[in-house]
Design an enzyme around this catalytic site. Structure first.
Site, PDB file in Angstrom:
ATOM      1  N   CYS A 121       0.763  -1.251  -0.075  1.00  0.00           N
ATOM      2  CA  CYS A 121      -0.044  -0.163  -0.024  1.00  0.00           C
ATOM      3  C   CYS A 121       0.981   1.442   0.090  1.00  0.00           C
ATOM      4  O   CYS A 121       0.670   2.253  -0.774  1.00  0.00           O
ATOM      5  CB  CYS A 121      -0.959   0.030   1.280  1.00  0.00           C
ATOM      6  SG  CYS A 121      -2.217  -1.129   1.043  1.00  0.00           S
ATOM      7  N   HIS A 122       1.802   1.378   0.909  1.00  0.00           N
ATOM      8  CA  HIS A 122       2.417   2.596   1.009  1.00  0.00           C
ATOM      9  C   HIS A 122       3.977   2.481   1.297  1.00  0.00           C
ATOM     10  O   HIS A 122       4.514   3.186   1.798  1.00  0.00           O
ATOM     11  CB  HIS A 122       1.943   3.323   2.198  1.00  0.00           C
ATOM     12  CG  HIS A 122       0.480   3.711   2.290  1.00  0.00           C
ATOM     13  ND1 HIS A 122      -0.318   2.951   2.817  1.00  0.00           N
ATOM     14  CD2 HIS A 122      -0.186   4.682   1.449  1.00  0.00           C
ATOM     15  CE1 HIS A 122      -1.472   3.402   2.383  1.00  0.00           C
ATOM     16  NE2 HIS A 122      -1.492   4.283   1.594  1.00  0.00           N
ATOM     17  N   GLY A 123       4.460   0.976   1.007  1.00  0.00           N
ATOM     18  CA  GLY A 123       5.898   0.791   0.770  1.00  0.00           C
ATOM     19  C   GLY A 123       6.708   0.811   2.158  1.00  0.00           C
ATOM     20  O   GLY A 123       7.382   1.253   2.377  1.00  0.00           O
TER      21      GLY A 123
END
Lengths: 419, 169
Positions: B133-135
């Site tokens: 999703c956001h690394g």
């Protein structure tokens, strides 16, 4: 409420109006003096009203067939698409209607930014508008959860988890929002309830928005105060009604194109897979209209600060009437602001683009620069510009530049350069 | 006018407001608390998992309270790697011994501590997990190494009921 004294012609009308002045209200709305130079960017208020009514009507009909239960929601949406008479049409109008609603609201907001409609004496109209915008985002988000597809489920998970960034009480709030230890059936049923409620709250706020508008009257492309009624105004009916109606027809052509030709282009294929709490889709992105804020969230490496930045990006708009220190409303007479305005438009579009891309490498760098610029525009550029900018002379009335008499727009500009 | 003094009427107003506030609070609280997890949700507190078929180097994902739980049987190299990490390198310092009582078995919530996505197995820069999703990157002990997540993946309360069965919760 009415600017002129109004008396119904018929005896019954008079009897009724003395007890409930609905006819006076109708007369006020019909005769409402409107600046005669309103351009097509001013037609989006009417278009937005149409969007709200469309969403409420299609939403009510969908609710007759939808089942808000984690085991049946996905199937009931497919049932609407395949079995219910015209169910596909009603659902496509509703899902694309959300996008059309946001398209119109963004044009409406950026029109206000260009012509300075948020400035005194229209601050309350603007702030009510921001509240409506926030409620629209809440309604759209919860509506997106209802089909209970993969994007529904994981979108709900990610957005509700934003609250876990709050120190100490965050986890408790998230559990309370969920009604469990993850997004599940209790979450779905309460989202359905709120999704049903919010449009009616918006409807109430729209009434206040218009009421507050009718106190000072419309701003206009020249951005000056005008005398009402005067040679500078025309009655709302039929002049503005016809113009709004024509613009609405144009808008409905675009709307119909999406519904009938590319009904799924603005959605995500993953949402046609039923929600699975064990598998996160490889690439989670919100709907297009939330992407700029999503990019801001992801551009900050700290969880709490990321959430704070995202919320600030929206709430900063409420302070806009006081951040913009310029006395001149319309960008037409603000040569520097006009350029910064277009930079801001580009900045928001860039944020939207990188919000749809993976948060890594060059995209992340661009997102960070664009985020920084977004805040710079509101916190530094606008306050300073109002004090430093050399504005062009504004005409004394709307009629003046059109029907001759000095100074008109062009000669005013020339006069400025002669000095 | 005479100077303002606290009289009988002021006392009655204050007392009325106070009683009113208690009444409003007592009425509103049930409306708020009804949204908290109900008895049927709380009843699903524990799950038993048979892990006898799990080979070293493999992970299974099970559902507990609606959330995924990763159970990984770690290899000797993975355990050595997890133990070798210096505390200074960690954003949320935690020894591997504290996270996996029996170093062969790592049991943790498969929930990214950023915004709740399920991280992917055997991915990322630290041979552990990676959240798409956001690394966020996690190591083989489930500790956050890179990305926006603030803390390590949570280790739930669990115990070995016997050699083959783990009871979570």
């Amino acid at each position: 409420m009415s600017d002129s004294e109004y008396t119904p012609k018929s005896k019954f009308g008079k009897w009724f109006n003395d007890r409930l002045p609905l006819l006076s209200l109708a007369s006020h709305l019909t005769d409402y003096p409107t600046p005669k130079n309103l351009n097509y960017w001013w037609t989006f208020g009417g278009i937005l009203t149409f969007c709200l009514i469309t969403q409420i009507v299609t939403g009510l009909t969908l609710a007759m067939h939808y089942i808000a239960h984690a085991d049946m929601a996905f199937e009931s949406v497919e049932h609407i698409m395949r079995d219910v008479n015209y169910g596909w049409l009603i659902r496509y109008i509703h899902s694309n209607g959300a996008s059309m609603f946001f398209l119109a609201v963004y044009i409406h907001i950026f029109r206000s930014l260009f012509y300075g409609s948020y400035k005194s004496p229209r601050e309350i109209i603007w702030i009510i508008g921001i509240i409506i915008y926030l409620l629209m985002m809440a309604a759209a988000f919860m509506g997106y959860v209802l089909p209970w597809g993969q994007m529904s489920f994981w979108g709900a998970t990610v957005i509700t988890n934003l609250f876990s960034a709050i120190p100490l009480v965050g986890e408790g709030i998230v559990t309370w929002l969920w009604g469990g230890y993850s997004v599940d059936n209790p979450t779905l049923t309460r989202f359905f309830t709120l999704h049903y409620l919010i449009p009616f709250l918006i409807l109430g706020l729209v009434v206040l928005h218009i009421w507050a508008l009718h106190v000072p009257g419309n701003n206009n492309p020249v951005g000056i105060d005008i005398k009402k009624p005067s040679k500078d105004t025309v009655p709302f009916h039929p002049y503005i009604v016809i113009k709004d109606g024509f613009a609405l027809l144009m808008f409905m052509i675009v709307f119909a194109f999406f519904i009938f030709y590319t009904p799924n282009i603005l959605g995500h294929a993953d949402n046609y897979i039923e929600a699975d709490p064990l598998v996160t889709p490889a690439h989670i992105v919100p709907e297009w209209y939330l992407l700029p804020f999503y990019a801001i969230l992801r551009s900050v490496p700290d969880k709490l600060l990321g959430v704070v930045a995202m919320l600030s990006a929206i709430l900063i708009l409420a302070a806009l009437p006081w951040l913009d220190t310029s006395k001149i409303r319309s960008a037409v007479f603000r040569p520097l602001y006009k350029q910064f305005y277009w930079i801001l438009v580009a900045d928001v579009l860039i944020l939207g683009y990188v919000g749809a891309m993976p948060a890594e490498g060059l995209y992340l760098l661009i997102a960070r620069i664009a985020t920084a610029y977004y805040f710079l525009h509101f916190l530094v550029v606008l306050p300073v510009l109002g004090l430093k900018e050399k504005t062009l002379p504004v005409p004394l009335s709307i009629t003046e530049p059109v029907l001759g008499g000095l100074p008109n727009l062009v000669t005013a500009k020339n006069k400025e350069s002669l000095k | 006018m005479a100077e303002k003094k606290t009289n009988r009427r002021d006392f009655l107003f204050t007392a009325t407001y106070a009683v009113g506030a208690v009444g409003v609070g007592a009425t509103v609280w049930p409306m708020i608390d009804q949204m908290n997890p109900d008895a049927s949700v709380k009843a699903l507190a524990s799950t038993e998992v048979d892990v006898s078929s799990l080979n070293p180097g493999n992970t299974i994902t099970v559902l507990w309270r609606g959330k995924p739980v990763f159970i990984r049987r770690r290899t000797e190299e993975e355990i050595a790697e997890a133990k070798s990490v210096k505390m200074e390198e960690l954003k949320d310092p935690e020894k591997d011994e504290d996270r996996a009582k029996n170093p062969e078995w790592l049991v943790m919530l498969g929930v990214c501590t950023h915004l709740g996505c399920v991280p992917l197995n055997d991915k990322g820069d630290y041979n552990g997990w990676f959240c798409p999703c956001h690394g966020s990157h996690y190591d083989i002990s489930g500790r956050i190494r890179k990305g926006p997540a603030p803390t390590n993946m949570e280790v739930p309360k669990y115990e070995f009921v016997n050699a083959n069965t783990i009871k979570i919760g």
